[in-house]
Write an enzyme that holds these catalytic residues in place. Sequence first.
Site, short mmCIF file in Angstrom:
data_model
loop_
_atom_site.label_atom_id
_atom_site.label_comp_id
_atom_site.label_asym_id
_atom_site.label_seq_id
_atom_site.Cartn_x
_atom_site.Cartn_y
_atom_site.Cartn_z
CG ASP A 56 20.99 7.11 47.49
OD1 ASP A 56 20.54 8.14 48.04
OD2 ASP A 56 22.00 6.53 47.89
CB ILE A 64 39.49 5.53 46.43
CG1 ILE A 64 38.56 4.50 45.81
CG2 ILE A 64 40.89 5.38 45.90
CD1 ILE A 64 38.45 4.60 44.29
CE LYS A 109 28.87 0.05 46.46
NZ LYS A 109 27.73 0.67 45.80
#
Length: 718
Positions: free
Chosen positions: A136, A19, A42
């Site tokens: 981030d 994905i 992940k």
Amino acid sequence: MILRPGTFLQDRYEILEQIGSGGMSDVYKALCHKLNRLVAIKVLKEEFSSDSNFVSKFKMEAQSAARLSHPNIVNIYDVVDEGDLHFIVMELIEGITLKNYIMKKGCLDIKEAIGIAMQVAQGIAAAHEQGIIHRDIKPQNIIIARDGKVKVADFGIARAASSQTMSATAVGSVHYISPEQARGGYSDVRSDIYSLGITLYEMVAGRVPFQGDNTVTVALAHLEAVITPPSYFNEMIPVALENIILKSTEKKPEYRYGNMYEVISDLRKALVNPNGDFVQNHTTVDDSQTIIIGKPELEQIRSGRKPQQEPPMKRASSGEEYGQNHQPSSNYDEQSGSGRKRRNHTDEDINPKIEKLLTAAGVVTAIIIVVILAVVFSKISGLFRSGSGEETVSTAAISTEETLSEKTVKMPDVSGLDSDTAEKKLKDNGDLYMKVSEYQFSDTVDKGDVISQDPVADKVVDKYSAVYVVISKGPEHVAIDLSKLGLETMDSASAKSLLESKGLVVNVEQKNSDTVTAGNVISYSPSEAKEGETVSLFSSSGPTLVNPVVVPNLEGQKQEVAVEMLADVGLVQGTVTEASSETVARGCVISQSALPGSQVESQTAVDFVVSTGNSQESKYKYLASINESFSLQNIIGPGSGSTQLTLKIQLRQSVDGQDSVKKLMDPVTLNGDQLLPVSFKNIEGAYGVTSGSVEIVNVDTGEVVNSYAITFVPVPQS
């Protein structure tokens, strides 16, 4: 290595599909068979798996983020090493990234943007409490779930905020990176505040503040360029929200908010008071030490003598004078290039011409300092109060000159200019941008021209400042030339109707006239009038009558009643005709030949028309029904449960070529996450009309937010 669907990890996680993919990892959708739930996995990319530094960094991310538990942070379930595979098992969020949401909508609604920013800030604040800096923050790492919940994801370069890692360089996305990160310096919670400010800027402006051809250009802009206020790109942004964004994106961290809770507090205030001036911006203070020039130094400057050189101070071996990271510069022998230090210059090495220039510059500097000190002391002690007018003008000129700098401009005068010319003039003079504060009627300023401005002309302001102008709507009421309407050719009823349609108040007076037919206009006064003013119409009552009587108003009366009303004043019934009517009931008078209120001779016959009604209408009625529901998220979007709308429902049909609107539901106020039922039985429409539409209307704006076509069928009257 790409994991194929059907692959099992740890004999527990079944890979369903890929994905996403990032710089260091690939993301897969998987099914956890142990707990029977969908998760996101992940996986560190193969090229980094053999690098111990990357693996360590990857694990550090997982371990730091796994400690976080908050509704606005993506949860970490597991951290696994399986052979050469290193992966993190995370909460799977079905939704859309904020970046894609902005790209679809352009600019977000102000309340919606504040709602999303508050949820993001709450998640980041929870991480800060655990000593974790995200480093981030960007729209790509913010996910809006289908239920409207906003979650912060990918603490990809997060580090525990400890003394060992606080000065580490963390490189996030260059368009959202803070100045201290761009230069590889100290990063803390205020770095995340900066990135959130840039993200909020993009939400409401539809673009990031700094753009460039490459990452270096954008990074330098974060360090040096002045940020353009977001309202330059979207003038709907209120003052309070713009001030929050500008404070969050200050170049110096100490000028930003101190923590995320301060940001959340001001965002809440901005929802309640969007134009409030509550954001506490920093005050620039000159903290440099005052240099006092003594008499000996002044004499040396005037005479051109060089001051006696002080012996060089010894440098502390530990680097205390310059700081821990200071690297002293060295001079090298230009000829040998052997790296040996050259001897220091002596007085004899100085070029005499350069010496004279330096001396002259010293004199000028001393004079400027003396003038500045004199101005300051004159303001404090009133030293020059008794001075001449010339001295006052000179001091003011110096003060104005000192006020102007590279970041300030003198406000141009745009009063009397049309809005386009005014906007261009402001843009050309210091990139100032124009915002319309209001529109006002004016009898002296043409429509579309500037009536006034704030700040006023000649005031010294910052570049990129907003200038609020009042624009003329022209005269509130334009004078109407009645001579061009041809009133003398009309009967008084038609003339009265025409004047009233133009917003005038009409007073009809009767006058006898041997030349103007009874009921027609003889004259009027005045010849010009503005909306709301009164016009006198003089209507002919015919020649002077011997036995005058006033004609009664027969319209709407039953025929037998009308005949009696004529007889009571000495008039008789004339010719009676019949006609169908949609509005006048059967047997009642539709119109009459003699104007009501006019005077005629006694025993004059008055003709009138009687209604036959509408026989078909009495037999049938046209009915329709609808059973639907409407989600307010279709117009507000996710993440806006706190937003409220006031809506009403109405029926719209075209009847005899005219728009006809009928109320079906009174206005009701609903939250953005509610459903509006659109369910009505036996809606009765206009007779003979078989189509129409049921409309949902935003009461505040008048906008039709949705409509449903419906069909009417004739049903016999019971």
